[in-house]
Design a protein around this motif. Structure first.
Motif, PDB file in Angstrom:
ATOM      1  N   GLY A 125       0.628  -0.889   0.149  1.00  0.00           N
ATOM      2  CA  GLY A 125       0.515  -0.062   0.062  1.00  0.00           C
ATOM      3  C   GLY A 125       0.928   0.873  -0.072  1.00  0.00           C
ATOM      4  O   GLY A 125       0.557   2.242  -0.884  1.00  0.00           O
ATOM      5  N   GLU A 126       1.895   1.181   1.056  1.00  0.00           N
ATOM      6  CA  GLU A 126       2.978   2.465   0.296  1.00  0.00           C
ATOM      7  C   GLU A 126       3.320   1.982  -0.541  1.00  0.00           C
ATOM      8  O   GLU A 126       3.714   4.054  -0.866  1.00  0.00           O
ATOM      9  N   VAL A 127       3.995   1.705  -1.388  1.00  0.00           N
ATOM     10  CA  VAL A 127       4.970   1.763  -2.144  1.00  0.00           C
ATOM     11  C   VAL A 127       3.843   2.062  -3.511  1.00  0.00           C
ATOM     12  O   VAL A 127       4.356   2.723  -4.453  1.00  0.00           O
ATOM     13  N   SER A 128       2.577   1.456  -3.592  1.00  0.00           N
ATOM     14  CA  SER A 128       1.373   1.626  -4.362  1.00  0.00           C
ATOM     15  C   SER A 128       0.589   2.875  -4.666  1.00  0.00           C
ATOM     16  O   SER A 128       0.007   3.211  -5.361  1.00  0.00           O
ATOM     17  N   ARG A 129       1.237   3.585  -3.258  1.00  0.00           N
ATOM     18  CA  ARG A 129      -0.076   4.414  -2.960  1.00  0.00           C
ATOM     19  C   ARG A 129      -1.443   4.116  -3.416  1.00  0.00           C
ATOM     20  O   ARG A 129      -2.472   4.912  -3.122  1.00  0.00           O
ATOM     21  N   GLY A 130      -2.097   2.708  -3.118  1.00  0.00           N
ATOM     22  CA  GLY A 130      -3.384   2.876  -3.819  1.00  0.00           C
ATOM     23  C   GLY A 130      -3.519   2.667  -5.244  1.00  0.00           C
ATOM     24  O   GLY A 130      -4.820   2.526  -5.510  1.00  0.00           O
ATOM     25  N   LEU A 175      -0.141  17.603 -13.635  1.00  0.00           N
ATOM     26  CA  LEU A 175       0.949  16.378 -13.112  1.00  0.00           C
ATOM     27  C   LEU A 175       0.538  15.980 -11.923  1.00  0.00           C
ATOM     28  O   LEU A 175       0.442  14.184 -12.415  1.00  0.00           O
ATOM     29  N   THR A 176      -0.397  16.337 -10.934  1.00  0.00           N
ATOM     30  CA  THR A 176      -0.705  15.864 -10.094  1.00  0.00           C
ATOM     31  C   THR A 176      -2.194  15.062 -10.073  1.00  0.00           C
ATOM     32  O   THR A 176      -2.437  13.692  -9.918  1.00  0.00           O
ATOM     33  N   ALA A 177      -2.938  15.690 -10.941  1.00  0.00           N
ATOM     34  CA  ALA A 177      -4.123  15.127 -11.836  1.00  0.00           C
ATOM     35  C   ALA A 177      -3.995  13.566 -12.399  1.00  0.00           C
ATOM     36  O   ALA A 177      -4.835  13.143 -12.114  1.00  0.00           O
ATOM     37  N   GLN A 178      -3.142  13.917 -13.218  1.00  0.00           N
ATOM     38  CA  GLN A 178      -2.543  12.672 -14.189  1.00  0.00           C
ATOM     39  C   GLN A 178      -1.779  11.919 -13.194  1.00  0.00           C
ATOM     40  O   GLN A 178      -1.575  10.489 -13.696  1.00  0.00           O
ATOM     41  N   GLY A 179      -1.409  11.259 -11.746  1.00  0.00           N
ATOM     42  CA  GLY A 179      -0.798  10.985 -11.024  1.00  0.00           C
ATOM     43  C   GLY A 179       0.944  10.683 -11.240  1.00  0.00           C
ATOM     44  O   GLY A 179       1.121  10.086 -11.553  1.00  0.00           O
ATOM     45  N   PHE A 180       1.379  11.552 -11.756  1.00  0.00           N
ATOM     46  CA  PHE A 180       2.710  11.537 -12.232  1.00  0.00           C
ATOM     47  C   PHE A 180       3.347  12.217 -11.202  1.00  0.00           C
ATOM     48  O   PHE A 180       4.621  11.866 -11.195  1.00  0.00           O
ATOM     49  N   LEU A 181       2.549  13.266 -10.330  1.00  0.00           N
ATOM     50  CA  LEU A 181       3.251  14.020  -9.015  1.00  0.00           C
ATOM     51  C   LEU A 181       2.442  13.652  -7.526  1.00  0.00           C
ATOM     52  O   LEU A 181       1.386  13.466  -7.898  1.00  0.00           O
ATOM     53  N   LEU A 182       2.700  13.339  -6.477  1.00  0.00           N
ATOM     54  CA  LEU A 182       1.894  13.334  -5.576  1.00  0.00           C
ATOM     55  C   LEU A 182       1.166  14.822  -5.211  1.00  0.00           C
ATOM     56  O   LEU A 182       1.343  15.876  -5.154  1.00  0.00           O
ATOM     57  N   PRO A 183      -0.153  14.957  -4.272  1.00  0.00           N
ATOM     58  CA  PRO A 183      -0.459  16.179  -3.712  1.00  0.00           C
ATOM     59  C   PRO A 183      -0.044  16.040  -3.026  1.00  0.00           C
ATOM     60  O   PRO A 183      -0.284  16.563  -1.589  1.00  0.00           O
ATOM     61  N   LYS A 184       1.048  17.710  -3.036  1.00  0.00           N
ATOM     62  CA  LYS A 184       2.649  17.339  -1.535  1.00  0.00           C
ATOM     63  C   LYS A 184       2.618  19.065  -2.024  1.00  0.00           C
ATOM     64  O   LYS A 184       2.007  19.616  -3.102  1.00  0.00           O
ATOM     65  N   ALA A 185       2.327  19.863  -0.810  1.00  0.00           N
ATOM     66  CA  ALA A 185       3.241  20.891  -1.254  1.00  0.00           C
ATOM     67  C   ALA A 185       4.148  21.507  -1.647  1.00  0.00           C
ATOM     68  O   ALA A 185       3.859  22.356  -3.127  1.00  0.00           O
ATOM     69  N   MET A 186       4.396  20.639  -1.567  1.00  0.00           N
ATOM     70  CA  MET A 186       6.256  20.664  -2.849  1.00  0.00           C
ATOM     71  C   MET A 186       5.921  19.723  -3.589  1.00  0.00           C
ATOM     72  O   MET A 186       5.773  18.311  -3.788  1.00  0.00           O
ATOM     73  N   PRO A 187       6.407  19.229  -5.590  1.00  0.00           N
ATOM     74  CA  PRO A 187       6.423  18.453  -5.921  1.00  0.00           C
ATOM     75  C   PRO A 187       7.507  17.433  -5.786  1.00  0.00           C
ATOM     76  O   PRO A 187       8.422  17.899  -5.987  1.00  0.00           O
ATOM     77  N   VAL A 188       6.713  16.016  -5.610  1.00  0.00           N
ATOM     78  CA  VAL A 188       7.501  14.918  -6.240  1.00  0.00           C
ATOM     79  C   VAL A 188       6.731  13.657  -6.048  1.00  0.00           C
ATOM     80  O   VAL A 188       5.454  13.406  -6.305  1.00  0.00           O
ATOM     81  N   PHE A 189       7.981  13.037  -7.286  1.00  0.00           N
ATOM     82  CA  PHE A 189       7.472  11.702  -7.987  1.00  0.00           C
ATOM     83  C   PHE A 189       6.656  11.102  -7.101  1.00  0.00           C
ATOM     84  O   PHE A 189       7.077  10.602  -5.879  1.00  0.00           O
ATOM     85  N   ALA A 190       5.426  10.167  -8.453  1.00  0.00           N
ATOM     86  CA  ALA A 190       4.591   9.067  -7.219  1.00  0.00           C
ATOM     87  C   ALA A 190       5.010   7.982  -6.755  1.00  0.00           C
ATOM     88  O   ALA A 190       4.252   7.386  -5.810  1.00  0.00           O
ATOM     89  N   HIS A 191       5.969   7.671  -8.260  1.00  0.00           N
ATOM     90  CA  HIS A 191       6.821   6.953  -7.535  1.00  0.00           C
ATOM     91  C   HIS A 191       8.417   6.580  -8.100  1.00  0.00           C
ATOM     92  O   HIS A 191       8.044   7.501  -9.316  1.00  0.00           O
ATOM     93  N   PRO A 192       9.301   5.669  -7.630  1.00  0.00           N
ATOM     94  CA  PRO A 192      11.338   5.993  -8.166  1.00  0.00           C
ATOM     95  C   PRO A 192      10.466   6.047  -9.427  1.00  0.00           C
ATOM     96  O   PRO A 192      11.696   6.445 -10.411  1.00  0.00           O
ATOM     97  N   VAL A 193      10.177   5.665 -10.798  1.00  0.00           N
ATOM     98  CA  VAL A 193       9.804   4.826 -12.268  1.00  0.00           C
ATOM     99  C   VAL A 193       9.469   5.926 -12.709  1.00  0.00           C
ATOM    100  O   VAL A 193       9.520   5.923 -13.959  1.00  0.00           O
ATOM    101  N   VAL A 194       8.372   7.105 -12.028  1.00  0.00           N
ATOM    102  CA  VAL A 194       8.385   7.962 -13.054  1.00  0.00           C
ATOM    103  C   VAL A 194       9.724   9.073 -13.098  1.00  0.00           C
ATOM    104  O   VAL A 194      10.063   9.117 -14.192  1.00  0.00           O
ATOM    105  N   ARG A 195      10.181   8.634 -12.337  1.00  0.00           N
ATOM    106  CA  ARG A 195      11.659  10.182 -12.111  1.00  0.00           C
ATOM    107  C   ARG A 195      12.179   8.843 -13.309  1.00  0.00           C
ATOM    108  O   ARG A 195      12.860   9.710 -14.143  1.00  0.00           O
TER     109      ARG A 195
END
Length: 939
Positions: A229-234, A321-341
């Motif tokens: 669950g943590e890795v996939s974020r659901g 990019l956040t809505a599409q799921g490439f970034l996490l919905p955080k104050a500062m942009p973060v990749f949703a998963h390392p494979v995106v980077r």
């Protein structure tokens, strides 16, 4: 079964059933990439009741330029299945122009201009065909990824969505949330007609567990499910990719796979992300590349400046990019998963990456960010940069070295060399800085860089200054080429007595380093003693170079025992009173602490080391802290605190940065103390021995390293081949003697060998060795060395004379800092008196036990000789067990066979049988059964 989507599926099932009564509806399903929109459409189709006509189409980036492509996917199956009656009803509702367009052979095969009035007839024809098709059954129309549908199809679908009433058609379309492709008039018009909007969210913990159960046939452990669950974020797509990788690795959904799950980077998932990223507009890719480049340093201001985006453009792209799921919905942009980077990096060319890193380094440097943060980008740039980059890399290397990361420091300095001219003075300084840190990770390279730096320096003074940049202790392990160059420069510069000012200071520092690197034995020791006895002692105390020379001379004199312990301790204190309490690589502290440890005055260094540690902590200098910790091991060795010493030595082996500040004699002192205080075998098993030999193994000609190698070998074979162990020990001792290292406080090899030789029956040789060590100890004068020699002589001597020697040992060691030596003296005397039935025995035994813990004391007083003068080699009942015998007994009690014990200890079965025979004798039992009972009583 589709996990966590029952509510959505139930709603869609109900809508399909209402369509059977002529109803119609448009449902829009949205969500980020991989959330399961396509899977939901598949589940809806699979659950459709018998008789329901299911029509499907999929938008594609590759087919967006083909007019009516999506509508053709929907209509072709319908037109192909029409019977004559249905065909007639379809034709009856079409204009003459539209009839050919809806034939089974040429479904919408004629190009249509959406602006042409004929387009209205096409849209009406699509609705008419679907209405006829739905007269006898409900129609379920499924369109996936509608944001990629062609413009003509979007117009048709919008027309149909506004006229679904009475058609019996339920239209379900999916759209990727936040996709720029969905931000056009056709998609907006279609979505505005929706009667229901379903936004798919991430899976719950129950949903994650359900997918794990589907993939493995079992629910998986709680820890494994939580990690998934943590890795996939659901996200179902990410989750299934990770689980597929685990299945391919033949793994199981258990707690032991948790770390694997966190580290998993599925290649197929990366490829799928890359494919989706290719469809992103260039400004979005620019931001993603910048985010990948900056990593942890990413913030809105830096990202905006690096990408050239204004605040509004930046916010819009991040939202998309956040809505599409490439970034996490955080104050500062973060990749949703390392494979995106990873996917972003795959789509970034080398030229783009270099340009980003150069600009990022410049921006971060201008913003005053930490040097290591800036240097991380410079390391990724192979092309030469301006001189500011060299300054940043040097500062970063210094920061990395302070915290003990010598490999990072070396990388930064090697990169800085690319930006310096081949013949510049700056390059010489860089090479010396690099050599200082490379000694820990690449000694041959360090040697090359020292020699190159010296060759680049101007004049004898410049070359001397280059050598002076390295710590005195480091020259003990320098190869002959470096020492030869050092002596050449010293000769060119001249003797200190012939020079003044800065040149005299440089000459003193070179003399200290040359003396440390000299392995000539007697001449070197004589030079050290002569330096200490010359009349300019007070003058030497006033300068850094003079104190370095005094510190080197004092340690060499102490190692040789060439001056009394009290005199060495007094002079060490004079140097420490004037030496700043710093523990850097050029500090004299470790050399002085080694001398004090040998002189039985280790506590003298306590205040100085406390101040040095406080200074290192204030400056966040981890290397300096490591040097202080190395000094602390010397103090513990001098005070006989075996268990603390073992812990400190193990910790020291795990850190870097201290080795150049501590001499080989200092390490030999620590490792010998481990063997004597912790127990036989400690020399070989403590990781500090392996670490020391790893860092200095290239200098097997050095007396300390040669002796260490032999002592490690002796420690390993002890218990299996004691004769060979003694031969190795004697060989090591003679090697030290030839080098002039005769102080028994450093390595009491004569007394250790004497015990074993006496046990073998070689009494005369044993006594001769013990008496020789006693004479050397008396000449040195430290209570610990004299007391140790007296204890061994007392153990070898029967009768009243042996007791007299042990009483003398007790008296002498009262002034010693070494608590274990004092304990040994009391316990040895108490044991002898107890054997004679003397009531005084209990007093000494109690005093010995009070001085140290029972286990350590038992190891120290255990003598491999008959202290009462009995036959050599006899094992008497009641004698304490050795460390190895304790381990063997514990394994016997646990039920292990002799062979299993041998495998566990890494020895032969015969060696185990020998130890077990001694255990039986000492417990006065005849077998394993009796031994278990005795063990219980003893415990």
């Amino acid at each position: 079964m589709l996990a966590d989507r029952e509510i959505e599926l139930t709603l869609l099932d109900d809508l399909v059933r209402t369509a059977d009564n002529g109803g119609g509806a448009l449902v829009v399903v949205s969500g980020p990439i991989g959330v399961g929109k396509t899977a939901l459409l598949g589940a809806v189709a699979a659950r459709a009741e018998a008789g329901t006509a299911v029509l499907g189409a999929t938008g594609s980036t590759l087919e967006r330029l083909f007019p009516l492509g999506v509508v053709r996917q929907l209509c072709e199956p319908v037109l192909a299945e029409l019977d004559e009656d249905a065909r007639a009803r379809v034709d009856a509702g079409l204009t003459e122009f539209a009839k050919p367009l809806f034939s089974a052979e040429n479904c919408l095969g004629v190009p249509i201009d959406t602006r042409d009035p004929a387009m209205q007839q096409v849209m009406h024809g699509v609705r008419h065909v679907l209405t006829v098709h739905g007269e006898a059954r409900p129609v379920l129309l499924l369109v996936d990824d509608v944001q990629w549908a062609d413009a003509e199809s979007l117009r048709c679908l919008g027309y149909l969505a506004n006229r679904l009433t009475g058609t019996g058609v339920v239209m379900v379309v999916t759209v990727r949330e936040g996709s720029p492709d969905g931000d056009n008039q056709g998609v907006r018009a279609l979505l505005s007609c929706a009667s229901r909007l379903l936004r798919l969210g991430p899976l719950s913990a129950t949903g994650v567990r359900a997918i794990v159960r589907q993939r493995f046939g079992e629910s998986g452990s709680d820890g494994f499910v939580q990690a998934c669950g943590e890795v996939s974020r659901g996200n179902p797509m990410v989750l299934r990719a990770v689980l597929d990788e685990l299945v391919a690795e033949q793994g199981e959904p258990v707690d032991s796979a948790v770390d694997w799950v966190h580290a998993c980077r599925p290649a197929l998932l990366r490829d799928r992300m890359a494919a989706r990223l290719r469809a992103q507009p260039e400004p979005a890719m620019v931001l993603l590349r910048a985010l990948s480049c900056l990593g942890q340093a990413a913030d809105q201001d830096t990202l905006s400046r690096l990408t050239g985006l204004d605040a509004l453009g930046y916010a819009e792209i991040v939202r998309s990019l956040t809505a599409q799921g490439f970034l996490l919905p955080k104050a500062m942009p973060v990749f949703a998963h390392p494979v995106v980077r990873e996917a972003v990096d795959r789509l970034t060319s080398p030229a783009q990456a270099e340009r980003l890193h150069v600009n990022a380094a410049s921006l971060l440097h201008s913003a005053g960010r930490p040097a290591e943060e800036v240097a991380a980008h410079l390391l990724a740039v192979p092309s030469p940069q301006a001189m500011w980059a060299v300054d940043v890399l040097r500062e970063a290397a210094e920061s990395a070295a302070r915290r003990g990361d010598v490999e990072a420091a070396a990388r930064h300095l090697r990169r800085a060399l690319l930006d310096t001219a081949p013949e510049s003075v700056d390059r010489a300084d860089l090479l010396l800085e690099l050599a200082a840190v490379e000694r820990v990770v690449d000694a041959p390279a360090a040697t090359r860089h020292v020699l190159e730096a010296v060759s680049l320096s101007v004049g004898a003074a410049g070359q001397a200054a280059a050598f002076a940049r390295l710590a005195p202790a480091s020259f003990a392990m320098s190869p002959p080429t470096v020492l030869s160059a050092l002596r050449r420069v010293a000769d060119q510069l001249g003797a200190p007595s012939e020079l003044t000012g800065s040149e005299r200071e440089l000459a003193l520092r070179l003399e200290a380093r040359a003396m440390m690197g000299d392995c000539s034995g007697g001449p070197r020791i004589e030079a050290a003693v002569r330096r200490l006895r010359e009349g300019d002692h007070d003058r030497l105390l006033e300068t850094q170079g003079g104190r370095e020379l005094l510190a080197v001379s004092l340690e060499l004199t102490a190692v040789a025992g060439a001056m009394s312990a009290n005199e060495v301790a007094r002079r060490c204190q004079q140097v420490m009173d004037r030496e700043p309490a710093t523990a850097g690589q050029h500090g004299t502290g470790p050399l002085l602490v080694c001398a004090l440890s040998l002189a039985d005055r280790a506590e003298q260094a306590g205040t100085w080391l406390e101040d040095a540690l406080a200074s290192a902590v204030r400056q966040h200098d981890r290397v300096a802290q490591a040097v202080v910790e190395a000094c602390r091991t010397l103090v513990l060795a001098g005070m006989g605190r075996g268990e603390e010493l073992s812990v400190a030595a193990t910790g020291l082996a795990a850190v870097d940065g201290w080795f150049d500040a501590v001499s080989a004699a200092g390490m030999l002192r620590v490792l010998t103390s481990l063997e004597l205080t912790v127990g036989p075998g400690s020399f070989a098993v403590n990781p500090l021995a392996a670490r020391t030999l790893e860092l200095s193994g290239h200098r097997t000609d050095h007396p300390a390293i040669s002796a260490m190698l032999r002592m490690v070998a002796a420690s390993r074979v002890r218990g299996e081949n004691d004769r060979h162990a003694v031969e190795l020990l004697l060989d090591a001792g003679r090697q030290l003697d030839r080098a002039g290292w005769r102080n028994p406080a450093l390595v009491p090899w004569r007394s250790c060998a004497a015990r074993e030789l006496h046990r073998f029956g070689d009494t005369d040789d044993a006594v001769e060795l013990a008496e020789a060590e006693y004479e050397l100890a008396v000449a040195w004068g430290s209570p610990a060395a004299i007391g140790h020699a007296l204890v061994v002589r007392g153990a070898l001597t029967p009768g009243e004379e042996g007791i007299r020697l042990l009483r003398t040992a007790v008296d002498v060691t009262q002034d010693s800092e070494n608590t274990l030596i004092r304990a040994t003296a009391h316990l040895s005397l108490g044991g002898r008196l107890a054997a004679d039935g003397d009531a005084e025995a209990e007093q000494h035994l109690r005093r010995g036990r009070d001085l140290t813990d029972r286990t350590t004391a038992r190891r120290l007083v255990e003598q491999p000789v008959n202290g009462s003068g009995g036959s050599a080699g006899q094992v008497e009942p009641g004698r304490p067990l050795t460390v190895t015998e304790e381990r063997v007994m514990a394994m016997v009690v646990d039920g292990l066979t002799n062979q299993a014990i041998a495998d566990e200890l890494g020895v032969t079965r015969r060696a185990v049988e020998k130890h077990l025979t001694n255990v039986y004798a000492k417990f006065d039992v005849t077998g394993r059964a009796e031994l278990k009972g005795a063990f219980v009583v003893s415990s």
